[in-house]
Design a protein around this motif. Sequence first.
Motif, PDB file in Angstrom:
ATOM      1  N   UNK A  47       0.833  -1.211   0.000  1.00 16.34           N
ATOM      2  CA  UNK A  47       0.000   0.000   0.000  1.00 16.34           C
ATOM      3  C   UNK A  47       0.868   1.262   0.000  1.00 16.34           C
ATOM      4  N   UNK A 100      -8.820 -10.989 -15.724  1.00 15.29           N
ATOM      5  CA  UNK A 100      -8.185 -11.310 -14.454  1.00 15.29           C
ATOM      6  C   UNK A 100      -8.060 -10.063 -13.597  1.00 15.29           C
ATOM      7  N   UNK A 113     -11.727  -8.074 -11.412  1.00 13.12           N
ATOM      8  CA  UNK A 113     -12.309  -8.258 -10.078  1.00 13.12           C
ATOM      9  C   UNK A 113     -11.517  -7.574  -8.977  1.00 13.12           C
ATOM     10  N   UNK A 114     -10.247  -7.387  -9.147  1.00 15.83           N
ATOM     11  CA  UNK A 114      -9.453  -6.809  -8.071  1.00 15.83           C
ATOM     12  C   UNK A 114      -9.363  -5.298  -8.176  1.00 15.83           C
ATOM     13  N   UNK A 152     -11.201  -3.255  -7.046  1.00 14.93           N
ATOM     14  CA  UNK A 152     -11.898  -2.596  -5.943  1.00 14.93           C
ATOM     15  C   UNK A 152     -11.030  -1.586  -5.204  1.00 14.93           C
ATOM     16  N   UNK A 153      -9.804  -1.977  -4.910  1.00  8.99           N
ATOM     17  CA  UNK A 153      -8.992  -1.105  -4.065  1.00  8.99           C
ATOM     18  C   UNK A 153      -8.085  -0.224  -4.868  1.00  8.99           C
ATOM     19  N   UNK A 154      -7.717   0.877  -4.271  1.00  8.72           N
ATOM     20  CA  UNK A 154      -6.780   1.738  -4.963  1.00  8.72           C
ATOM     21  C   UNK A 154      -5.404   1.108  -4.854  1.00  8.72           C
ATOM     22  N   UNK A 174      -1.856  -4.074  -6.295  1.00  8.17           N
ATOM     23  CA  UNK A 174      -0.598  -4.265  -6.991  1.00  8.17           C
ATOM     24  C   UNK A 174      -0.801  -4.734  -8.428  1.00  8.17           C
ATOM     25  N   UNK A 175      -1.867  -5.504  -8.639  1.00  6.05           N
ATOM     26  CA  UNK A 175      -2.092  -6.023  -9.985  1.00  6.05           C
ATOM     27  C   UNK A 175      -2.381  -4.901 -10.969  1.00  6.05           C
TER      28      UNK A 175
END
Lengths: 837, 500
Positions: free
Chosen positions: A390, A631, A634-635, A637-639, A642-643
């Motif tokens: 983060x 891929x 879905x991730x 969501x967050x700021x 890492x992806x």
Amino acid sequence: MTTRKSGSRLETEIERCRSEGQWDKIPELVRQLSAKLISNDDLGELLLGECKLQAYLKENPIKQGSSPRGPRLKLVEVRKHLTAALDRGNLKPDYLQEASLLMAKLCYVEAEFREALGHYGRVNLDEMQLAGAPVYRLSMIAEAYATKGLCLEKVPAGSPSLSNKNSGSPSSSRSTTDREQEIITCYEKSGDIALLYLQEAEKALSAGIQNRSPKPGPTTQEQELGYFLETGLQRAHVIHFKNGNLTQGVGRFREILRAVETRTTQNLRMTIARQLAEILLRGMCEQSYWSPLEDPPAVSPLDDPTRQGHIYIKNYSLSRSPRLYSGENLFCPQENTEEALLLLLISESMANRDAVLSRIPEHNNDRIISLQSASVVYDLLTIALGRRGQYEMLSECLERAMKFAFEEFHLWYQLALSLMAAGKSARAVKVLKECIRLKPDDPTIPLLAVKLCIGPLHWLDEGEMFAKMVIDMGEKAAEFRAKGYMAIGLVYSLKATDASLRSSQEEYQRKALGAFQRAQSLSPTDHLAAFYLALQLAVSRQIPEALGYVRQALQLQGDDVHSLHLLALLLSAQKHYHDALNIIEMALSEYPENFNLLYTKVKLEAMCRGPEEALLTCKHMLQIWKSFYNLTNPSDSGRGSSLLDRAIADRRQLNAMTLPDFSDPETGRQQVFLLIWDFLLSVTLNFHSGKTDALKSEVYIGMSKPAEAAACTQEAANLFPTSHNVLYMRGQIAELKGNIEEAKRWYEEALSINPTHVKTMQRLGLILHQLQRYSLSEKVLRDAVQVNSTAHDVWNSLGEVLQAQGNAAAATECFLTALELEASSPILPFTIIPRAL
Amino acid sequence: MLAMDQGVVEEWLSEFKTLPDSAISTYAASLKDKGALVPSLYKVIRENYSDLLEPVCHQLFEFYRSGVPQLQRFTLQFLPELLWSFLSVSAARDPHTSGCIEALLLGIYNLEIVDKDGQSKILSFTVPSLSKPSVYHEPSAIGSIALTEGALANHGQSRVVYSGPHLQRETFNAQNRFEVLTFLLLCYNAALSYMTTTSLQSLCQLSSRVCICGYPRQQMRRYKGISSRLTVTSEFLVQLITGIHYALCNGEVEVGSKALDDVLYRAQLELFPEALLVGNAIKSSLHGAALKSNNKEGTRSIQVEITPTSSRISRNAVTSLSIRGHRWKRHDAVDLGSPDELMDISEVDEGDWPVGLGSDLTPPTITISNSVTTLNLGIKAIKKCRLGGRSSKDKEAGPLAAVRAASESAELSVKRLTLTSSQSVPKAGALTSLTRTASAVFSRSFEQVNSGNGPASNHVASEAGRYSCSLQEDGMGYLSPMPNHTQRSPSISIHLGSDL
């Protein structure tokens, strides 16, 4: 309660003074009290004894870790008062208990531990009422438990004491455990009651301030805990940790932290929160964690297995406990990093509040203290957030640390690194500049700055400045010296690509080559040095030399993707297309999802095996692209997940790709598809949005029905009206349809956005040639050659124009140049390979 | 390898195979007691060509697949050693690649990236926010929270993904190698508390070797294994550092600090900000805490002492908090502002008159007396001046009051006040002489400066002459006669003189 009911104004005043610790007022009040009733004399003795004892302790505080010093002259008087109060037996039971507790405390101060325990044996501490007790008595009871614990620690187990009557029996391990248990229970009770006392005291104080006259009371100063309460609050967990009993220690920490804070406990909370965060980060892991509202695991790897005998079981409950934080939707951490973060954020807010801002010398020490306590918190925050990737949040936290940061290298450097990791490059470079000022000898800092300057920022002049700093350090830069030369080489190499004048281009290329050679000779085992030297040689079309160095790079690092790619391009420049394709396929077995490699593969396949195979590779690319984004979605969501960052990084890498040239006028549908594919790529490069999939389907339609390619491009033009690539595409489509005038218009628009886009210039030159506007065509093509002197097809077109104008000599020269360049021309420009530190 | 080791390993191999399902949990608990087994298994892994390697890897995978936590941890403890074995072989480009180690690593990875239902696992956590109440705090007690962009965007907690979803991998290649290995380390780090000291040491060794092989430092560490450089990623190093941190704090001080140094060395050479960030933080946070290298096995070096609870920061130091409290005071002082109060300004100035400045000075008076109405001279400012005035009067009142006053004026020192005035514009030429002559330092930030400061009268009606002045009295003792206005370039500091 009884005292308070019957209490006169005087008694209330006495109670208040005792609660607020205003011992200096007591003697006067006692005088007034004695004047009223003779039976008050005993109470007076008690009060005088208490205030003198307290005054003594204030003047001669007991230090943590030191033992009491035995009898003192001043204490004789105290003992006299207390003995008098106790002996006559006229006191009310409550006061009698108080007198005994004070006596026991006095005994402890005089190092009479057994005697103290005797007094505690007589007063049953556990039966003293907590509910409804006046505030000062809560403090007394808390102190009494702490003192009792201290005495028990001093008196060896098994020796006769009134609380533990197994006199005579030798100290067995059983009784040692019992004793330890008893000691810890004393401290824990003391701590709990102390927290309760502080909460009540604060409540009373704020009520008092409201009730009293507007003039602020003189006693708003912070209360100090004193030795006994401090011990009571902290000794229990200290013992737990000493015994290797981490589970219990953590449990105790959490109990203290869950109690509603008071002014007096703020510092304690800050310390404990930090310590608990340290334990969570240093001594726990996800699997050994349990949440604050759960029961600790029965067996935990955290507890020292060699000291199993020291298991402590909490087995008491108080009639009144300190208030805990409560309410609906309370956040309760479920994971060790979460809890550590919460605790650190709380500590940070407190540390920040205590930041000493004044810089006068008198406050130097204070400033150092506040800086130290804050740096510890920020370091732990870095560890916790770094583990979770983060960096964005971390950079915001460290930004808050800046009020401590004046001339503090560590804080500046950490901020710079966090900004860099969070992708805030421009700001990172500014902060790095300050770091360089504070620590001019460290070559890493300017190198980090160069990395940003030639990477995301493309600030080549700044980059050059930073790289020179490293070179100027000379021998001092040690292993970084080669890196410094490599950095400056990259700066020059990129400048050469950007330069619009041929002369300056050549000048930069020469400088770059020199720098890379230096880097390579300084660090012959670094594959990157050899690779960049090879790349630079390739760009200057010294193909055989480049091949030598790229082989060297591959010997040092066999699976380096860029070296393999460069090797393939070099082979293609020598027209060994099949060998190049083999290398690319080998590279792809190691990097199956690398778009640059796939793109080169498409070009090579089209050359060696025909368009059908190339088309298959294209489809494969599309599939990878699709799975990649499926891929990622879905991730999202967050700021800063890492992806997502990786996707962005990949996109940046793809940006270096160039679009295919569209030189054959008789292009088939496959070529259209390639074109659209490229276009699709460029769309997704610039933005990745939900539109991608919609566009993709249109691509397939476009493949079977060429007319719809135009619609697709139109759509893209709506999305990115200012992209010169899109305008270039539209020009090509118009040309395909035979609309020369329209194509010309698109090309002109493209050039008005990007005046140095060589391919557009070349197409425009050709169209002008077709329209027989030779001199204008010549002008455009000459400009194009100025921008990129190695574009052999531009030289060729220029030759054609000159020939049409009848300038045979110049035309021949152009054709020869084109021929020569073509002989060393790779299938894709060498600059497709990213250059970064 | 000794025959004895071989015997132990073979016994272990056969025992598990014949084990009925019902006995697995008791078997898992009993593994700890097989003292000779773990060292023998390490030997098997280190010796790449052992015949036992393949069955051992297979059984370790079976352990992992069983889902029994103890068995999984038993396998995990060998992870660092397995990683090193795998990396060194692939770096040496040895044709005899130990395929079974690769298979074991990929097997664990593929098991870990999915949950029980076979869905891709997404690891996420909640970023706590101080604006939401928790078991440890109430938002109201924290005070104002900086309204950064991030704070606004994340009002309340947000859930953040830190790993996953990951793709199933059939083979290792250069592209996915470190992605898989980083994830495996993440799994290892999640079970750090259960790892033996041998495993932690092996992790530190792995870290050192990965980072220094092929670099000049390799000679310094006298490691003679492979000598080619291994590519690493920043994320991989961060995971290594997490493990090293645990080892460092749990008894492995020597190998741990060596490993941390080596990772930082490599991170510097590679210019990896993430690894540098976390590594530096660990180094700096352990700097103060003297780590004890305990000889006893398994002792943790987490120690806590009783700390004084009172603030170690002296009360009259200006802190963020005292400033905040101050601003708050300023807001409720609305009832002041009569001309009488204004006169106090000059009193203050008199009180703080630096000794040694010539007698030719007349006290500076800000002649704004009869124009209170036109003046926006902040009421707050006046109040503040008044406070200061009192303090100077109090000087004679006795030592106690003086102490209080001193602390008050220390608080004053940082407070800025704004006075917007349409008057009291100094003469253009007088500026320099003013600078020399005054006591209270006013820094003026010119919003707009009249050209040449215009007519120099007391009644410049010009709109342009709006100044905001900030009073900078630095407490009574610290007032310097020469203002250091060079440091605050955007505003001009002047000393007000009598000729205003």
